[in-house]
Design a protein around this motif. Structure first.
Motif, PDB file in Angstrom:
ATOM      1  N   HIS A  64       0.862  -1.187   0.000  1.00 38.33           N
ATOM      2  CA  HIS A  64       0.000   0.000   0.000  1.00 38.33           C
ATOM      3  C   HIS A  64       0.887   1.221   0.000  1.00 38.33           C
ATOM      4  CE1 HIS A  64      -3.453  -2.539   0.442  1.00 38.33           C
ATOM      5  NE2 HIS A  64      -2.824  -3.190   1.423  1.00 38.33           N
ATOM      6  N   SER A  65       1.187   1.669  -1.196  1.00 41.23           N
ATOM      7  CA  SER A  65       2.087   2.806  -1.336  1.00 41.23           C
ATOM      8  C   SER A  65       1.374   3.866  -2.153  1.00 41.23           C
ATOM      9  CB  SER A  65       3.371   2.366  -2.047  1.00 41.23           C
ATOM     10  OG  SER A  65       3.934   3.438  -2.768  1.00 41.23           O
ATOM     11  N   ASN A  66       1.339   5.044  -1.603  1.00 41.98           N
ATOM     12  CA  ASN A  66       0.659   6.114  -2.320  1.00 41.98           C
ATOM     13  C   ASN A  66       1.391   6.469  -3.603  1.00 41.98           C
ATOM     14  OD1 ASN A  66      -1.463   6.331  -0.556  1.00 41.98           O
ATOM     15  ND2 ASN A  66      -0.307   7.693   0.818  1.00 41.98           N
ATOM     16  N   THR A  67       2.724   6.389  -3.559  1.00 41.54           N
ATOM     17  CA  THR A  67       3.501   6.679  -4.757  1.00 41.54           C
ATOM     18  C   THR A  67       3.095   5.733  -5.883  1.00 41.54           C
ATOM     19  OG1 THR A  67       5.311   7.155  -3.260  1.00 41.54           O
ATOM     20  CG2 THR A  67       5.855   7.000  -5.598  1.00 41.54           C
ATOM     21  N   LEU A  68       3.069   4.423  -5.556  1.00 38.60           N
ATOM     22  CA  LEU A  68       2.721   3.445  -6.590  1.00 38.60           C
ATOM     23  C   LEU A  68       1.300   3.687  -7.078  1.00 38.60           C
ATOM     24  CD1 LEU A  68       4.317   0.180  -5.123  1.00 38.60           C
ATOM     25  CD2 LEU A  68       5.117   1.536  -7.053  1.00 38.60           C
ATOM     26  N   LYS A  69       0.399   3.954  -6.149  1.00 33.72           N
ATOM     27  CA  LYS A  69      -1.001   4.145  -6.540  1.00 33.72           C
ATOM     28  C   LYS A  69      -1.152   5.355  -7.447  1.00 33.72           C
ATOM     29  CE  LYS A  69      -3.236   1.688  -2.825  1.00 33.72           C
ATOM     30  NZ  LYS A  69      -3.585   1.802  -1.397  1.00 33.72           N
ATOM     31  N   SER A  70      -0.437   6.419  -7.121  1.00 33.87           N
ATOM     32  CA  SER A  70      -0.622   7.618  -7.945  1.00 33.87           C
ATOM     33  C   SER A  70       0.153   7.519  -9.255  1.00 33.87           C
ATOM     34  CB  SER A  70      -0.225   8.880  -7.168  1.00 33.87           C
ATOM     35  OG  SER A  70       1.159   8.814  -6.876  1.00 33.87           O
ATOM     36  N   ASN A  71       1.279   6.790  -9.265  1.00 36.27           N
ATOM     37  CA  ASN A  71       2.084   6.711 -10.491  1.00 36.27           C
ATOM     38  C   ASN A  71       1.570   5.686 -11.487  1.00 36.27           C
ATOM     39  OD1 ASN A  71       3.635   8.556  -9.210  1.00 36.27           O
ATOM     40  ND2 ASN A  71       5.572   7.440  -9.401  1.00 36.27           N
ATOM     41  N   ILE A  72       0.912   4.634 -10.996  1.00 37.36           N
ATOM     42  CA  ILE A  72       0.517   3.544 -11.890  1.00 37.36           C
ATOM     43  C   ILE A  72      -1.003   3.491 -11.989  1.00 37.36           C
ATOM     44  CG2 ILE A  72       0.643   1.053 -12.308  1.00 37.36           C
ATOM     45  CD1 ILE A  72       3.220   1.092 -10.584  1.00 37.36           C
ATOM     46  N   PRO A  73      -1.531   3.616 -13.197  1.00 36.89           N
ATOM     47  CA  PRO A  73      -2.985   3.614 -13.371  1.00 36.89           C
ATOM     48  C   PRO A  73      -3.616   2.326 -12.847  1.00 36.89           C
ATOM     49  CG  PRO A  73      -1.862   4.212 -15.404  1.00 36.89           C
ATOM     50  CD  PRO A  73      -0.811   3.793 -14.458  1.00 36.89           C
ATOM     51  N   THR A  74      -4.860   2.416 -12.453  1.00 32.81           N
ATOM     52  CA  THR A  74      -5.550   1.283 -11.823  1.00 32.81           C
ATOM     53  C   THR A  74      -5.522   0.028 -12.685  1.00 32.81           C
ATOM     54  OG1 THR A  74      -7.100   3.027 -11.257  1.00 32.81           O
ATOM     55  CG2 THR A  74      -7.619   0.802 -10.483  1.00 32.81           C
ATOM     56  N   ASN A  75      -5.719   0.191 -13.981  1.00 38.31           N
ATOM     57  CA  ASN A  75      -5.798  -1.006 -14.816  1.00 38.31           C
ATOM     58  C   ASN A  75      -4.436  -1.675 -14.991  1.00 38.31           C
ATOM     59  OD1 ASN A  75      -4.908   1.216 -16.353  1.00 38.31           O
ATOM     60  ND2 ASN A  75      -5.406   0.117 -18.256  1.00 38.31           N
ATOM     61  N   LEU A  76      -3.375  -1.039 -14.519  1.00 40.01           N
ATOM     62  CA  LEU A  76      -2.039  -1.627 -14.653  1.00 40.01           C
ATOM     63  C   LEU A  76      -1.482  -2.101 -13.318  1.00 40.01           C
ATOM     64  CD1 LEU A  76      -0.490   0.789 -17.292  1.00 40.01           C
ATOM     65  CD2 LEU A  76      -1.341  -1.533 -17.635  1.00 40.01           C
ATOM     66  N   ARG A  77      -2.346  -2.245 -12.349  1.00 42.30           N
ATOM     67  CA  ARG A  77      -1.902  -2.890 -11.119  1.00 42.30           C
ATOM     68  C   ARG A  77      -2.983  -3.841 -10.626  1.00 42.30           C
ATOM     69  NH1 ARG A  77      -4.171   1.167  -7.364  1.00 42.30           N
ATOM     70  NH2 ARG A  77      -4.040   3.182  -8.421  1.00 42.30           N
ATOM     71  N   ASP A  78      -2.557  -4.719  -9.765  1.00 45.19           N
ATOM     72  CA  ASP A  78      -3.438  -5.757  -9.248  1.00 45.19           C
ATOM     73  C   ASP A  78      -4.531  -5.125  -8.385  1.00 45.19           C
ATOM     74  OD1 ASP A  78      -4.390  -8.259  -8.480  1.00 45.19           O
ATOM     75  OD2 ASP A  78      -3.111  -8.262  -6.694  1.00 45.19           O
ATOM     76  N   GLU A  94      15.828   4.041 -22.871  1.00 44.17           N
ATOM     77  CA  GLU A  94      16.875   3.051 -23.108  1.00 44.17           C
ATOM     78  C   GLU A  94      16.302   1.730 -23.575  1.00 44.17           C
ATOM     79  OE1 GLU A  94      19.703   2.873 -19.919  1.00 44.17           O
ATOM     80  OE2 GLU A  94      19.909   5.063 -19.989  1.00 44.17           O
ATOM     81  N   ASN A  95      15.102   1.421 -23.133  1.00 48.33           N
ATOM     82  CA  ASN A  95      14.502   0.150 -23.563  1.00 48.33           C
ATOM     83  C   ASN A  95      13.363   0.345 -24.548  1.00 48.33           C
ATOM     84  OD1 ASN A  95      16.235  -1.317 -22.099  1.00 48.33           O
ATOM     85  ND2 ASN A  95      14.753  -2.103 -20.612  1.00 48.33           N
ATOM     86  N   PHE A  96      13.008   1.562 -24.791  1.00 54.05           N
ATOM     87  CA  PHE A  96      11.948   1.885 -25.761  1.00 54.05           C
ATOM     88  C   PHE A  96      10.614   1.241 -25.402  1.00 54.05           C
ATOM     89  CE2 PHE A  96      16.101   1.724 -27.822  1.00 54.05           C
ATOM     90  CZ  PHE A  96      16.269   3.070 -28.068  1.00 54.05           C
ATOM     91  N   GLU A  97      10.359   1.145 -24.097  1.00 54.86           N
ATOM     92  CA  GLU A  97       9.065   0.633 -23.680  1.00 54.86           C
ATOM     93  C   GLU A  97       8.133   1.813 -23.426  1.00 54.86           C
ATOM     94  OE1 GLU A  97       9.323  -2.984 -21.085  1.00 54.86           O
ATOM     95  OE2 GLU A  97      11.399  -2.333 -20.940  1.00 54.86           O
ATOM     96  N   PHE A  98       6.839   1.506 -23.280  1.00 58.01           N
ATOM     97  CA  PHE A  98       5.888   2.570 -22.987  1.00 58.01           C
ATOM     98  C   PHE A  98       5.810   2.738 -21.482  1.00 58.01           C
ATOM     99  CE2 PHE A  98       3.826   0.486 -26.834  1.00 58.01           C
ATOM    100  CZ  PHE A  98       4.503   1.289 -27.736  1.00 58.01           C
ATOM    101  N   PRO A  99       6.121   3.929 -20.968  1.00 56.41           N
ATOM    102  CA  PRO A  99       6.073   4.107 -19.515  1.00 56.41           C
ATOM    103  C   PRO A  99       4.640   3.971 -19.001  1.00 56.41           C
ATOM    104  CG  PRO A  99       6.529   6.182 -20.643  1.00 56.41           C
ATOM    105  CD  PRO A  99       6.563   5.117 -21.683  1.00 56.41           C
ATOM    106  N   VAL A 100       4.497   3.531 -17.762  1.00 52.68           N
ATOM    107  CA  VAL A 100       3.150   3.420 -17.196  1.00 52.68           C
ATOM    108  C   VAL A 100       2.747   4.727 -16.527  1.00 52.68           C
ATOM    109  CG1 VAL A 100       3.155   0.937 -16.850  1.00 52.68           C
ATOM    110  CG2 VAL A 100       4.085   2.413 -15.062  1.00 52.68           C
ATOM    111  N   LYS A 101       3.747   5.495 -16.117  1.00 54.57           N
ATOM    112  CA  LYS A 101       3.416   6.721 -15.384  1.00 54.57           C
ATOM    113  C   LYS A 101       2.965   7.806 -16.356  1.00 54.57           C
ATOM    114  CE  LYS A 101       5.264   9.755 -11.813  1.00 54.57           C
ATOM    115  NZ  LYS A 101       5.236  11.081 -12.407  1.00 54.57           N
ATOM    116  N   ASN A 102       1.851   8.379 -16.031  1.00 48.66           N
ATOM    117  CA  ASN A 102       1.357   9.459 -16.874  1.00 48.66           C
ATOM    118  C   ASN A 102       2.319  10.627 -16.825  1.00 48.66           C
ATOM    119  OD1 ASN A 102      -0.962   8.412 -17.999  1.00 48.66           O
ATOM    120  ND2 ASN A 102      -2.108   8.727 -16.084  1.00 48.66           N
TER     121      ASN A 102
END
Lengths: 551, 347, 364
Positions: free
Chosen positions: B100-114, B294-302
Motif C-alpha cells: 500500500h504505497s501512495n507513490t505506486l497508486k498515484s504513479n501507476i494507473p488502476t488497470n495496470l496494477r493488481d 533506453e529500452n523503448f518501452e511505454f512508460p506506465v506513469k502518466n
C-alpha cells in the motif's frame, strides 16, 4: 545361527554398507521429490498429455536417439579402429585430436552452426551471391534448426564417448587374438567384425548409452533448435503451463527410459564378462595404408575433427577476437573464477564420493551394497533442471525443518542454511555426475586383482587403509580421469546452474546462455571461448593418459 | 587422508559461508525473469542514488518452485517478470504480498496494477506486426485475424509458440473469440509460417529482411533496439528496422494486444522497506524515463514522455490498445499453452 | 605333540550364496609344521585358504588361530588382525612401491630405519638384497615371488598361507624354488600352508598333506601315509595313480589276472565270510618290473602270473613307460628306469616289488 546378530561380523560390513546407503539416499531423495510430484500432482493433466503432446515428445526423442546413437557408434568405432590399427601421417595427432569435440558443449556448437548456416548467415549469403539467387524460394538449403540439425550437433559433440571407450578396448585387446584370426584366414576386415568388434562390444555399448543419455537429457540444443523432445516438453509444461506435476510426470517417464537403457546395456554385457590379459606391453603392429584406402581412412578421422572442432573453434575464436574491443568485460575474470571454483570442488567431491561407492561395492556384497551402488548412479538419468527442482524442494524442506526445530527448542531461527547456497549447487552436481565418476572408477578398480587387497589386508592393513595405500595410488590415473570428465561436465552444465546458483553468482555457461539464447552469440563469444579452452586442457590430458599406456 | 579431509571440510565450510546469510545490511534481493543486461544499468542508478545494494538472480526456470520451497526464510524480496501471466502465477500461488504505497497508486494507473495491490506494471509494450516494406503494401494487413487467412499470400516469422509473449497474444485471442476460434486461428497462422519458429523477436525481423518471411510478430520495443543498432552493438540491425513498417493491429476494433513487465513484493521479503523503495523508484519519473529511452518501452506513469524514436515511429505509444483486463489474459494463458501444444505450433 | 596348535579347523563349512564350497572340514597344524593342500582345481582349497586368512565369513564350524576363535558362525576377526601372511600365484607385489617398500609394507609400526634394516635382512635371506630399489615390473616371476615371500615373512606371521605360489613359473625354477622356500620356512620355524594342484610340489613341501575334492577333505595325513594308505580309490588315483585290476578273494588272498596277493583287510561288503568278494587292486607303475618269460621262474617271491604282451612303449629320456596287456582285456602301466629293454609285441611277465598292494573292496 544365521539369524543371530553378531557384532564382530557386523563390524566388517556395516561401515561400508552404511556409507554406500548414505550416498545412495542423498542421490535418491531429490529424485524422490520429483517422483512424488509426479504421483501426486496438484493438477493432474496426465490424460491430457497422453492425448495431445506426449506422443510427439516421445516420437522426437526416439528419432533423436536413433539418429544420434547409430552415427555416433559408427563414427566412434571407425575412428578408434583407424587410429589404433592403421598407420598414416599424423596418426599420433589424430588420436587425441579426435577427443577435441568433447570440449564443445552441444548447445554452443548449435549456436555457432546456426550463426554460420542460417539463411542470414555468411554461408547462404555467399551462395546467394555466387549463384545470384535472391530469395529463399530460389534454392534449397538444409535447415540447421531441425531435428536433423540436432542429430548432427549431438553426433559431433558426443561421438568421443564411443571413441574413447572403443579405443581403449582396442588398445587392450591382445594382438594375438586378432593375429590368430588372421592366420585362420580372416581378412583384416573379417578379423575386425569377427574378433575385435565383438570383444569391444561392451565398451561400445557403454559409450553409446552415455551418448544416448546425454542426448535425452539435453535442453540447450533442442530448445534452440525448437525440437520438441521430452526435455523441452518438461520445461514447456512446467514453465509455460505452470504445471509442475505434469512436468514431473514426463521427467519420471524420461528417467524410466534412461534406466531401461542402462538395463539393456547391462544385459548386453552380461554374457561378455571376460578378463582381459593384463595390458600386454607389446607395441601394437599397425597396418600401413596406401592409395584410396589411405584417403578414405584419413577422411573418416578428419571429418569429425574438422566439423566438431576446427571449424567451430576457428569461427568462435574469430568472433571472440573481434568482440575483444566492444564486449570485453572485466567481470569475465570473475565468471571464469566462479566456474573453476565450482567445477573443481564438484569434481573433487564427486571423485571422493564415487571412490567410496565403488570401493564399497568391490569390498562387500552384504547389506545391499550393490543396490546402493546402482542407486548412487541414478542422478545421471535425470535432466539437470528436474534434478535441480528436486534439490530445491528437498533443501527447502530440510531448512524449514531445521528452523522449526531450533525455533521450538532454542527459540532461534537461523534462516536458510542450504537453499540458495553453493553447497546446494555442488550437491546437485555431485548427484548428477556421480555415475560418470563411479563408471570410470569401477573400471579402474576391476583391473586390480583381488590378491592385491588380500596381500595388504594380510599384512595388517584395514580395508580403509588398504584403499588409501593400495587402491588410490594404483588407480590414480582412473581417479584423475573421472575427476576431469566431471570437471568438464560441470563446466558445461546449464539448467541446474541457472536454477540453483546463489545471488550474483554467474558462471561462464550462464553468461553465455543469456546472450546466445537471445541470438547475441558474438557478444558472448569471449566467455564461450573460455569454456572451450578450459575444457580443452582436461580433454588433452585425458587423451594423453590413455595414449601413453601403449605407445 | 587427513589432508583431503581437511580440504573437504574447509571447502564445505567455505561454501556455507558463501551462502545467502552473508549479505550487507542495506540491500534488496530480486529474483528476475528479466535478463540482467536489460535492467542492470537502471539498478546501478538506484544503488548510486540510495546506497542500497541490489542483488539479482536471473532465471527463467523454476523461480516459483525456488520461492515456494524457500518459504518464510527466502532471502528474495522482489520478483521481476516480463509478462502478466507469471505475476498472476506468483499471486495465485500466494507468494506475493500487498503493497500500500501512495507513490505506486498515484504513479501507476488502476488497470495496470493488481486489484489487491500485489503486483504492479512497470512498463507496457504491444505485440505488433512488422511488415516488409518491400513486399507488403501499406494497409494490406490491419488485424491479427488476417494472419490465419489461408489466402494471406504472405509468410509469417514468429518465435516459438510457447514463448511468454506469444502465449499472452494467443490468450488475448481466446479472450476475444473463445477457445475454439482461437485454436482455428492458431492453426491457420501455423500454416502461414515462413520458417520454423526460432530466435527472439529481432530475429523475426531479420527473417523478413533476409526474405524468409514478409511479416514478423514482435514486441514494440525491439523496433527501438534495432533502430539504434542495439546501442552500437548490432549496427546491421538498423537496416532491419528501416526495412519494415510497424503495424498496430485491430485499430478499428478492440485494439493492439498489450502486455506489461511488472514487479511484485514477495510474501516473506526480509528487506521490505528497501524493496518498496525500489518499487517506488522504478515507478518514478527517472526510472520510467530510462525505461522509455533506453529500452523503448511505454512508460506506465502518466506524464513521462516516450522517447523521440517511439514518438516518431511507434506513434508515440498513442495507438488503440486492447482493453481486455490483464487478469483475463493471465487467466487464459493456460488455455493458450494448451492450444500451442494441441495445434503442434511450429511443426 | 608338545608343540602347540597354530591352526585348528573344526567342522568348517562355507558357501557362496547357495553353493556349498567347503563342507565339514577339520584338521589342525602345529607350530613349525608345513602342510600342503592338494586337489584338482575347483575343489575349494584356495577358498579354504581365504577363509583361514579371513577374507570370507564362514557359515558354520570354527577356525582357531593359536588360542582364539578367528572365524565361526558368530565371530569374524578381520584379516588384518589375524597375523597371517599370504603369498599368491600372481605375486601381488604392489606395483607403485619399490621392492624395499613392498617388503616393509607390513612393518608400519616400526620406526622407518629399523623397518628398512629388517626388510633388507629378509631380502638377503631370499637372495634379493641387491634389488631393493627396483620396481616389481622390472623383476622376473621367480624374483617377484621371492620378494613376496620376504614381504610376508618380514611381518612375522604366525601362519603363512601360500596360494599356488609357484604355478606361474617354469618347471625347473619351480622345483628349485619349492625346495628353497621349504628350507627357509624350516629355518625360520614358520608354520605354513601351501595350496597346489601339483602333486610333486605338495609332497616335497608338506609335513602333512590334505587332499581335497568337491569341498571335502578326503584325507589328511603324512605324505608317506597318503601314498601308501590312501583312504579311497580317488585318493590313490590322484596320488601316484596306476592300473586297477579286478580281483576275487579266495582263501584269504586275492587272485587277479597277474597273480594273487595277500591282503591286510578281509571282505566286509560281502555277507558270506571272506570268500568270493570282489576287489580292485592298484598296481603302481614304479612297483612293477618286466621280466622275460624265460627268466620268470628264477625269481623269488613271484607266484606266477600269466604271460603278458607289451602293446605300447615310450621313452621319456629318463625312464621308459610301457603299456602291457594282461590276458587279453586288462591293461597295466609299467615304468622302468633308463633305456627301453623290451619291444612292442614282445611277451613278458610282470614282477611285483610289493607283496601286498593297495586294494579296495567293491560291490560285486
Amino acid at each position: 545361527m544365521g539369524s543371530v546378530v553378531s557384532i564382530s561380523k557386523l563390524r566388517t560390513w556395516l561401515p561400508w554398507a552404511f556409507t554406500s546407503w548414505i550416498i545412495a539416499l542423498a542421490v535418491l531423495f531429490p529424485i524422490a521429490m520429483v517422483v512424488l510430484q509426479a504421483l501426486f500432482p496438484a493438477d493432474n493433466i496426465w490424460g491430457h498429455l497422453v492425448e495431445t503432446t506426449l506422443p510427439r515428445y516421445l516420437e522426437s526423442s526416439l528419432i533423436l536417439m536413433v539418429g544420434v546413437g547409430v552415427p555416433s557408434a559408427i563414427l566412434g568405432v571407425a575412428t578408434a579402429w583407424i587410429v589404433t590399427r592403421c598407420e598414416f601421417i599424423g596418426r599420433r595427432y589424430f588420436q587425441w585430436a579426435l577427443l577435441l569435440p568433447f570440449a564443445f558443449p552441444s548447445y554452443l556448437l548449435a549456436y555457432l552452426y546456426t550463426d554460420i548456416l542460417q539463411y542470414s548467415g555468411p554461408m547462404q549469403g555467399y551462395l546467394r551471391e555466387l549463384f545470384e539467387w535472391k530469395y529463399k524460394s530460389d534454392y534449397w538449403f538444409p535447415e540447421i534448426r531441425s531435428i536433423g540439425g540436432a542429430m548432427v550437433m549431438f553426433t559431433l559433440t558426443l561421438y568421443p564417448y564411443v571413441y574413447l571407450l572403443a579405443r581403449s578396448s582396442f588398445l587392450e585387446q591382445s594382438d594375438s587374438a586378432s593375429n590368430l584370426s588372421r592366420l585362420l584366414g580372416c581378412s583384416a576386415w573379417g578379423s575386425f567384425f569377427r574378433v575385435s568388434l565383438p570383444a569391444a562390444r561392451p565398451a561400445v555399448a557403454v559409450g553409446t548409452s552415455l551418448v544416448l543419455m546425454e542426448t535425452l537429457n539435453d535442453f540447450g540444443t533442442v530448445d534452440f533448435f525448437a525440437v520438441e523432445t521430452m526435455t523441452t516438453g518438461i520445461f514447456d509444461i512446467w514453465l509455460n503451463r505452470n504445471n509442475m506435476g505434469g512436468a514431473a510426470q514426463i521427467a519420471t517417464l524420461l528417467m524410466g527410459m534412461v534406466l531401461l537403457l542402462i538395463g539393456l546395456e547391462q544385459i548386453s554385457r552380461r554374457n561378455q564378462r571376460q578378463y582381459q590379459e593384463e595390458g600386454s606391453r607389446k607395441k601394437i603392429e599397425r597396418v600401413k595404408l596406401h592409395g584410396w584406402l589411405k584417403v578414405g581412412a584419413m577422411s573418416v578421422v578428419i571429418f569429425p575433427v574438422l566439423f566438431g572442432f576446427l571449424i567451430p573453434f576457428t569461427v568462435l575464436s574469430g568472433y571472440a577476437w573481434s568482440a575483444l574491443e566492444n564486449y570485453w568485460d572485466p567481470q569475465l575474470y570473475l565468471y571464469a573464477m566462479n566456474t573453476m571454483l565450482v567445477a573443481t570442488v564438484a569434481a573433487f567431491l564427486t571423485m571422493v564420493v564415487g571412490l567410496l561407492v565403488s570401493y564399497s561395492k568391490r569390498l562387500q556384497s552384504k547389506g545391499g551394497v550393490k543396490l546402493a551402488h546402482k542407486f548412487a548412479g541414478i542422478g545421471y538419468a535425470m535432466p539437470g533442471a528436474v534434478l535441480a527442482v528436486g534439490v530445491v524442494i528437498l533443501f527447502g524442506g530440510v531448512d524449514r525443518f531445521i528452523n522449526e526445530m531450533l525455533d521450538k527448542w532454542f527459540d532461534y531461527s537461523p534462516g536458510l542454511i542450504f537453499s540458495g547456497t553453493l553447497f546446494a549447487l555442488i550437491f546437485t552436481y555431485v548427484v548428477r555426475f556421480l555415475a560418470v565418476a563411479t563408471g570410470g572408477i569401477d573400471a579402474s578398480l576391476s583391473k586390480i586383482k583381488p590378491s592385491m587387497d588380500y596381500a595388504a589386508r594380510s599384512l595388517g592393513e584395514s580395508s580403509f587403509s588398504t584403499m588409501r595405500k593400495i587402491h588410490i595410488p594404483m588407480i590414480r590415473g582412473g581417479l584423475l580421469t573421472a575427476a576431469l570428465i566431471v570437471f568438464v561436465d560441470v563446466m558445461k552444465e546449464l539448467p541446474a546452474t541457472l536454477l540453483l546458483r546463489p545471488f550474483n553468482f554467474e558462471t561462464l555457461a550462464t553468461h553465455v546462455y543469456y546472450f546466445a539464447s537471445d541470438e547475441m552469440l558474438r557478444e558472448t563469444s569471449i566467455a564461450a571461448l573460455m569454456i572451450v579452452l578450459a575444457g580443452l586442457g582436461p580433454v588433452i590430458l585425458l587423451s594423453r593418459s590413455i595414449a601413453s599406456s601403449r605407445e | 587422508m587427513k589432508i583431503s579431509k581437511i580440504v573437504t571440510l574447509g571447502g564445505v565450510a567455505g561454501l556455507l559461508s558463501l551462502s545467502s546469510q552473508t549479505f550487507a545490511v542495506e540491500e534488496v534481493n530480486i529474483y528476475s525473469y528479466r535478463q540482467p543486461h536489460l535492467i542492470d544499468p537502471m539498478l546501478q542508478v538506484f544503488t548510486n542514488e540510495t546506497g542500497i545494494k541490489v542483488n539479482t538472480v536471473y532465471a527463467k526456470k523454476g523461480m516459483v518452485e525456488r520461492i515456494k520451497s524457500e518459504g518464510e526464510h527466502s532471502p528474495a524480496d522482489l520478483a521481476l517478470t516480463v509478462d502478466i501471466s507469471r505475476l498472476a502465477a506468483l499471486k495465485n500461488a500466494g507468494l506475493l504480498q500487498a503493497v500500500h504505497s501512495n507513490t505506486l497508486k498515484s504513479n501507476i494507473p488502476t488497470n495496470l496494477r493488481d486489484t489487491d495491490n500485489e503486483w504492479f506494471a512497470l512498463t507496457q509494450r504491444s505485440r505488433v506486426i512488422m511488415a516488409s516494406k518491400r513486399t507488403v503494401p501499406e494497409g494490406a494487413i490491419t488485424t491479427y485475424e488476417q494472419l490465419s487467412d489461408p489466402d494471406l499470400g504472405y509468410k509469417i516469422c514468429m518465435r516459438k509458440g510457447s514463448n511468454a509473449y506469444n502465449i499472452s497474444l494467443i490468450a488475448s485471442m481466446v479472450a476475444a473469440h473463445g477457445r475454439d476460434e482461437a485454436k482455428k486461428w492458431l492453426a491457420g497462422v501455423n500454416k502461414n509460417l515462413g520458417r520454423k519458429p526460432q530466435g527472439n523477436d529481432r530475429a523475426q525481423v531479420g527473417g523478413v529482411i533476409a526474405g524468409e518471411c514478409d511479416l514478423a510478430i514482435a514486441n514494440t520495443y525491439y523496433f527501438g533496439k534495432m533502430f539504434t543498432g542495439n546501442g552500437g552493438k548490432n549496427p546491421e540491425q538498423i537496416e532491419w528496422a528501416k526495412g519494415v513498417n510497424v503495424i498496430f493491429p485491430n485499430q478499428e476494433g478492440r485494439g493492439a494486444h498489450i502486455n506489461i513487465s511488472g514487479i511484485g513484493l514477495l510474501k516473506h521479503s526480509p528487506n521490505k522497506p528497501n524493496a518498496i523503495r525500489l518499487m517506488e523508484w522504478l515507478a518514478s519519473d527517472m526510472a520510467q524515463y530510462m525505461y522509455a529511452n533506453e529500452n523503448f518501452e511505454f512508460p506506465v506513469k502518466n506524464g513521462v514522455p516516450s522517447s523521440p524514436l517511439v514518438t516518431k515511429y511507434l506513434s508515440g505509444g498513442k495507438f488503440k490498445g486492447d482493453s481486455v483486463p490483464l487478469a483475463t489474459i493471465a487467466e487464459y494463458s493456460k488455455i493458450a499453452s494448451e492450444l500451442v501444444a494441441e495445434v503442434g505450433f511450429g511443426r | 605333540m608338545s608343540e602347540k596348535n597354530i591352526l585348528k579347523i573344526d567342522n568348517l563349512s562355507f558357501s557362496y550364496g547357495t553353493q556349498k564350497v567347503l563342507n565339514s572340514i577339520s584338521f589342525d597344524l602345529q607350530q613349525g609344521m608345513q602342510a600342503s593342500l592338494l586337489g584338482p582345481s575347483g575343489c575349494g582349497k584356495s577358498t579354504l585358504l581365504n577363509v583361514v586368512a579371513g577374507f570370507h565369513e564362514v557359515d558354520g564350524g570354527e577356525v582357531w588361530i593359536e588360542d582364539r576363535v578367528a572365524s565361526s558362525a558368530l565371530t569374524h576377526i578381520p584379516p588384518e588382525q589375524r597375523n597371517t601372511g599370504m603369498i599368491f600365484q600372481d605375486y601381488a607385489l604392489f606395483p607403485h612401491l619399490n621392492i624395499i617398500d613392498n617388503v616393509t609394507f607390513g612393518l608400519q609400526s616400526m620406526p622407518k630405519r629399523a623397518a628398512k634394516t629388517e626388510g633388507i635382512k629378509w631380502l638377503n635371506l631370499v637372495r634379493m638384497g641387491e634389488f631393493e630399489s627396483r620396481f616389481p615390473h622390472e623383476l622376473s616371476g621367480g624374483q617377484q615371488q621371492r620378494v613376496a615371500l620376504a614381504r610376508a615373512l618380514a611381518a612375522k606371521p604366525k601362519l603363512l598361507l601360500m596360494d599356488e605360489p609357484f604355478s606361474n613359473l617354469d618347471a625347473d625354477l619351480r622345483r628349485a624354488l619349492v625346495r628353497e622356500v621349504s628350507e627357509i620356512l624350516r629355518d625360520t620355524n614358520t608354520t605354513a600352508i601351501l595350496v597346489t594342484h601339483d602333486q610333486e610340489e605338495a609332497f616335497i613341501f608338506g609335513d602333512h598333506i590334505g587332499l581335497m575334492r568337491d569341498g571335502k577333505m578326503e584325507q589328511w595325513g603324512k605324505p608317506a601315509e597318503i601314498y601308501a594308505k590312501p583312504v579311497n580309490r580317488w585318493v590313490a588315483d590322484f596320488v601316484g595313480g596306476g592300473s586297477w585290476l579286478k580281483g576275487v578273494n579266495a582263501g584269504g588272498s586275492v587272485s587277479t589276472s597277474v597273480g594273487s596277493f595277500k591282503l591286510d583287510s578281509g571282505c566286509e561288503k560281502s555277507q558270506d565270510g571272506n570268500d568270493g568278494c570282489h576287489f580292485e587292486v592298484l598296481l603302481r607303475p614304479h612297483e612293477i618290473d618286466l621280466i622275460r618269460c624265460e627268466s620268470a621262474s628264477q625269481l623269488d617271491g613271484w607266484n606266477g602270473g600269466e604271460v603278458c604282451r607289451v602293446v605300447h612303449r615310450e621313452f621319456t629320456g629318463q625312464e621308459t613307460r610301457y603299456v602291457v596287456e594282461v590276458s587279453g582285456s586288462e591293461k597295466v602301466d609299467v615304468t622302468t628306469d633308463g633305456l627301453p629293454t623290451f619291444e612292442t609285441g614282445e611277451e613278458v611277465k610282470l614282477a611285483l616289488k610289493r607283496s601286498n598292494p593297495i586294494a579296495f573292496e567293491v560291490a560285486a
